[in-house]
Design an enzyme around this catalytic site. Structure first.
Site, PDB file in Angstrom:
ATOM      1  N   ILE A 156       0.841  -1.202   0.000  1.00  0.00           N
ATOM      2  CA  ILE A 156       0.000   0.000   0.000  1.00  0.00           C
ATOM      3  C   ILE A 156       0.880   1.259   0.000  1.00  0.00           C
ATOM      4  O   ILE A 156       0.614   2.215  -0.739  1.00  0.00           O
ATOM      5  CB  ILE A 156      -0.974  -0.016   1.199  1.00  0.00           C
ATOM      6  CG1 ILE A 156      -1.975  -1.175   1.012  1.00  0.00           C
ATOM      7  CG2 ILE A 156      -1.706   1.314   1.348  1.00  0.00           C
ATOM      8  CD1 ILE A 156      -2.853  -1.461   2.222  1.00  0.00           C
ATOM      9  N   ARG A 232      -4.174   0.907  10.864  1.00  0.00           N
ATOM     10  CA  ARG A 232      -4.927   0.424  12.021  1.00  0.00           C
ATOM     11  C   ARG A 232      -4.951   1.507  13.097  1.00  0.00           C
ATOM     12  O   ARG A 232      -3.937   2.152  13.367  1.00  0.00           O
ATOM     13  CB  ARG A 232      -4.276  -0.837  12.607  1.00  0.00           C
ATOM     14  CG  ARG A 232      -4.521  -2.113  11.797  1.00  0.00           C
ATOM     15  CD  ARG A 232      -5.974  -2.571  11.846  1.00  0.00           C
ATOM     16  NE  ARG A 232      -6.193  -3.817  11.125  1.00  0.00           N
ATOM     17  CZ  ARG A 232      -6.501  -3.906   9.831  1.00  0.00           C
ATOM     18  NH1 ARG A 232      -6.644  -2.802   9.104  1.00  0.00           N
ATOM     19  NH2 ARG A 232      -6.696  -5.088   9.271  1.00  0.00           N
ATOM     20  N   GLU A 261     -12.646   1.340  17.761  1.00  0.00           N
ATOM     21  CA  GLU A 261     -13.362   1.246  16.499  1.00  0.00           C
ATOM     22  C   GLU A 261     -14.552   0.307  16.689  1.00  0.00           C
ATOM     23  O   GLU A 261     -14.339  -0.812  17.165  1.00  0.00           O
ATOM     24  CB  GLU A 261     -12.423   0.671  15.444  1.00  0.00           C
ATOM     25  CG  GLU A 261     -12.847   0.964  14.036  1.00  0.00           C
ATOM     26  CD  GLU A 261     -11.773   0.606  13.019  1.00  0.00           C
ATOM     27  OE1 GLU A 261     -11.983  -0.388  12.326  1.00  0.00           O
ATOM     28  OE2 GLU A 261     -10.741   1.304  12.959  1.00  0.00           O
ATOM     29  N   HIS A 280     -13.665   2.997   8.473  1.00  0.00           N
ATOM     30  CA  HIS A 280     -12.847   1.863   8.009  1.00  0.00           C
ATOM     31  C   HIS A 280     -13.331   1.374   6.630  1.00  0.00           C
ATOM     32  O   HIS A 280     -13.769   0.232   6.467  1.00  0.00           O
ATOM     33  CB  HIS A 280     -12.863   0.709   9.033  1.00  0.00           C
ATOM     34  CG  HIS A 280     -11.688  -0.223   8.897  1.00  0.00           C
ATOM     35  ND1 HIS A 280     -11.111  -0.874   9.975  1.00  0.00           N
ATOM     36  CD2 HIS A 280     -10.979  -0.618   7.815  1.00  0.00           C
ATOM     37  CE1 HIS A 280     -10.107  -1.631   9.539  1.00  0.00           C
ATOM     38  NE2 HIS A 280     -10.011  -1.492   8.227  1.00  0.00           N
TER      39      HIS A 280
HETATM   40  P1  NAP Z   1       2.740  -4.945   3.539  1.00  0.00           P
HETATM   41  O1  NAP Z   1       2.911  -5.070   2.071  1.00  0.00           O
HETATM   42  O2  NAP Z   1       3.145  -6.077   4.416  1.00  0.00           O
HETATM   43  O3  NAP Z   1       3.478  -3.607   3.974  1.00  0.00           O
HETATM   44  C1  NAP Z   1       3.723  -3.248   5.264  1.00  0.00           C
HETATM   45  C2  NAP Z   1       5.091  -2.599   5.302  1.00  0.00           C
HETATM   46  O4  NAP Z   1       5.290  -2.084   6.622  1.00  0.00           O
HETATM   47  C3  NAP Z   1       6.202  -3.593   5.023  1.00  0.00           C
HETATM   48  O5  NAP Z   1       6.828  -3.229   3.818  1.00  0.00           O
HETATM   49  C4  NAP Z   1       7.136  -3.456   6.216  1.00  0.00           C
HETATM   50  O6  NAP Z   1       8.450  -3.307   5.724  1.00  0.00           O
HETATM   51  C5  NAP Z   1       6.692  -2.184   6.891  1.00  0.00           C
HETATM   52  N1  NAP Z   1       6.883  -2.209   8.339  1.00  0.00           N
HETATM   53  C6  NAP Z   1       6.584  -3.184   9.205  1.00  0.00           C
HETATM   54  N2  NAP Z   1       6.903  -2.800  10.458  1.00  0.00           N
HETATM   55  C7  NAP Z   1       7.417  -1.562  10.354  1.00  0.00           C
HETATM   56  C8  NAP Z   1       7.924  -0.617  11.282  1.00  0.00           C
HETATM   57  N3  NAP Z   1       7.994  -0.898  12.576  1.00  0.00           N
HETATM   58  N4  NAP Z   1       8.337   0.593  10.831  1.00  0.00           N
HETATM   59  C9  NAP Z   1       8.272   0.888   9.516  1.00  0.00           C
HETATM   60  N5  NAP Z   1       7.809   0.032   8.580  1.00  0.00           N
HETATM   61  C10 NAP Z   1       7.400  -1.175   9.002  1.00  0.00           C
HETATM   62  O7  NAP Z   1       1.225  -4.651   3.896  1.00  0.00           O
HETATM   63  P2  NAP Z   1       0.148  -3.840   3.046  1.00  0.00           P
HETATM   64  O8  NAP Z   1      -0.571  -4.768   2.145  1.00  0.00           O
HETATM   65  O9  NAP Z   1       0.799  -2.640   2.483  1.00  0.00           O
HETATM   66  O10 NAP Z   1      -0.852  -3.423   4.238  1.00  0.00           O
HETATM   67  C11 NAP Z   1      -0.389  -2.648   5.322  1.00  0.00           C
HETATM   68  C12 NAP Z   1      -1.441  -2.557   6.415  1.00  0.00           C
HETATM   69  O11 NAP Z   1      -2.489  -1.714   5.998  1.00  0.00           O
HETATM   70  C13 NAP Z   1      -2.137  -3.877   6.761  1.00  0.00           C
HETATM   71  O12 NAP Z   1      -1.383  -4.648   7.669  1.00  0.00           O
HETATM   72  C14 NAP Z   1      -3.434  -3.415   7.350  1.00  0.00           C
HETATM   73  O13 NAP Z   1      -3.331  -3.271   8.740  1.00  0.00           O
HETATM   74  C15 NAP Z   1      -3.657  -2.049   6.746  1.00  0.00           C
HETATM   75  N6  NAP Z   1      -4.807  -2.036   5.811  1.00  0.00           N
HETATM   76  C16 NAP Z   1      -5.863  -1.228   6.093  1.00  0.00           C
HETATM   77  C17 NAP Z   1      -6.936  -1.185   5.229  1.00  0.00           C
HETATM   78  C18 NAP Z   1      -8.116  -0.310   5.500  1.00  0.00           C
HETATM   79  O14 NAP Z   1      -9.218  -0.651   5.104  1.00  0.00           O
HETATM   80  N7  NAP Z   1      -7.926   0.829   6.111  1.00  0.00           N
HETATM   81  C19 NAP Z   1      -6.948  -1.995   4.089  1.00  0.00           C
HETATM   82  C20 NAP Z   1      -5.849  -2.796   3.833  1.00  0.00           C
HETATM   83  C21 NAP Z   1      -4.775  -2.800   4.707  1.00  0.00           C
HETATM   84  P3  NAP Z   1       9.713  -3.761   6.569  1.00  0.00           P
HETATM   85  O15 NAP Z   1       9.462  -5.182   6.936  1.00  0.00           O
HETATM   86  O16 NAP Z   1      10.841  -3.527   5.639  1.00  0.00           O
HETATM   87  O17 NAP Z   1       9.735  -2.841   7.730  1.00  0.00           O
HETATM   88  C1  GLV Z   2      -8.419  -4.004   6.051  1.00  0.00           C
HETATM   89  O1  GLV Z   2      -8.359  -3.254   6.978  1.00  0.00           O
HETATM   90  C2  GLV Z   2      -7.433  -4.979   5.738  1.00  0.00           C
HETATM   91  O2  GLV Z   2      -6.498  -5.192   6.519  1.00  0.00           O
HETATM   92  O3  GLV Z   2      -7.583  -5.602   4.676  1.00  0.00           O
END
Ligand code: NAP
Ligand code: GLV
Length: 317
Positions: A156, A232, A261, A280
């Site tokens: 993302i 989150r 939430e 959300h």
């Molecule tokens: P992702 O591809 O796993 O990306 C998360 C990134 O965060 C990773 O590249 C990781 O890189 C980095 N990270 C982890 N811990 C960290 C830290 N302490 N400091 C800095 N960076 C850190 O996941 P994604 O698909 O992008 O999704 C991310 C999050 O968005 C999900 O886990 C979910 O909670 C949230 N989300 C919310 C919605 C919504 O509806 N609002 C929808 C989808 C997802 P490194 O390992 O290199 O640090």
């Molecule tokens: C939504 O919040 C998700 O993690 O897909």
């Protein structure tokens, strides 16, 4: 035949592959299943199509000792005690990638709304307080040319950075891994907070990231800067955020996710004109929610057949 429980309604055309493989018990109510109902309906199940609102802990796992697979319809799995599942041999699936672009769109919608103060303006119009056109009223910041700090440069985060290029933004990011992503500038969190006009959180919730944005971090943010959270709620200390917004030490916040939430309608954050909260809905486009449900069904069906899941939760490094 296997038995599965599904924690929310899923359209029939999407769930149909499961019906051929298993006896499917689907939550029929509005929203997602309550914890009490889970205690009644989960016993005897082999599979569970879960939602991010299901608290999946030892207590709930104890009532369904036959569970072999949990397929969650979200990418974030912070509601699941992953270690407890792995200790019981339960396979976990989730829904990465299919929602990435929609969540990045939402992040930009929130950024634009907060930076250009759209909700405040709209409220004035509805309240009959538009008034005569005034060159010095309703002024906000600019998205174009802003310094954007992305916390968490994963799927993302990178999709947000791609959009930022079109707005001529300067992008900074933090991540734990070394090495530059897409030629962008990786900095420490404190530096990012001190330099960014807009800070967007796109990092998973974990013990390490819980309340990573607290009083100290908000104090490092630039005057007038904007905090956007599409990840989150518990990444942010809500009381500290209220104080920073109320005192004007930061300019605004735009939150797709909150802690708690849902946010109660009498919550102090909702008394602030400079705090935009939406419920959300980061991935809530018709196409994306259908894709997420489809992937969750495919993950569950694959595991029940004994095949590899298309999107298993990665093993910890
Ligand atoms: P992702 O591809 O796993 O990306 C998360 C990134 O965060 C990773 O590249 C990781 O890189 C980095 N990270 C982890 N811990 C960290 C830290 N302490 N400091 C800095 N960076 C850190 O996941 P994604 O698909 O992008 O999704 C991310 C999050 O968005 C999900 O886990 C979910 O909670 C949230 N989300 C919310 C919605 C919504 O509806 N609002 C929808 C989808 C997802 P490194 O390992 O290199 O640090
Ligand atoms: C939504 O919040 C998700 O993690 O897909």
């Amino acid at each position: 035949m296997s038995r599965v429980f599904v924690s929310a309604r899923i359209p029939e055309d999407i769930v149909s592959p499961l019906l051929r493989l298993a006896e499917v018990d689907m939550w029929e109510g509005e929203g997602t299943v309550s914890r009490e109902a889970l205690f009644e309906r989960l016993p005897g199940c082999d599979g569970w199509l879960s939602m991010l609102t299901d608290e999946i802990d030892e207590e709930i796992l104890d009532i369904a000792p036959g569970l072999t697979v949990i397929s969650q319809m979200s990418v974030g799995v912070d509601n699941i005690d992953v270690e407890a599942c792995r200790a019981r041999g339960i396979t976990i699936g989730h829904t990465p990638d299919v929602l990435t672009e929609t969540v990045a769109d939402t992040a930009f919608a929130l950024m634009a709304a907060a930076v250009r103060r759209l909700p405040e303006g709209e409220k004035k119009v509805r309240a009959g307080e538009w008034g005569p056109w005034d060159p010095w009223r309703f002024l906000g910041g600019d998205l174009h040319g802003a310094v954007l700090g992305i916390v968490g440069m994963g799927r993302i985060g990178q999709a947000i950075a791609r959009r930022a290029a079109g707005f001529d933004m300067e992008v900074l990011y933090t991540s734990r891994s070394d090495g530059s992503v897409g030629g962008l500038v990786r900095v420490g969190l404190d530096e990012l907070l001190g330099r960014a006009d807009i800070v967007v959180l796109a990092v998973p919730l974990s013990p390490e990231t819980h309340q990573m944005i607290g009083e100290r971090e908000l104090g490092l943010m630039r005057p007038g800067s904007v905090l956007v959270n599409v990840a989150r709620g518990p990444l942010v200390d809500t009381a500290a955020l209220f104080a920073a917004l109320d005192s004007g030490s930061i300019g605004a916040a735009a939150l797709d996710v909150t802690d708690p939430e849902p946010l109660p309608s009498d919550h102090p954050l909702l008394t602030l004109g400079n705090c935009l909260v939406v419920p959300h809905i980061g991935s809530a486009s018709v196409r994306t929610r259908r894709a997420m449900a489809g992937l969750a069904v495919d993950n569950l069906a694959a595991a029940l057949r004994g095949d590899p899941m298309p999107a298993p939760l990665p093993e910890p490094e």
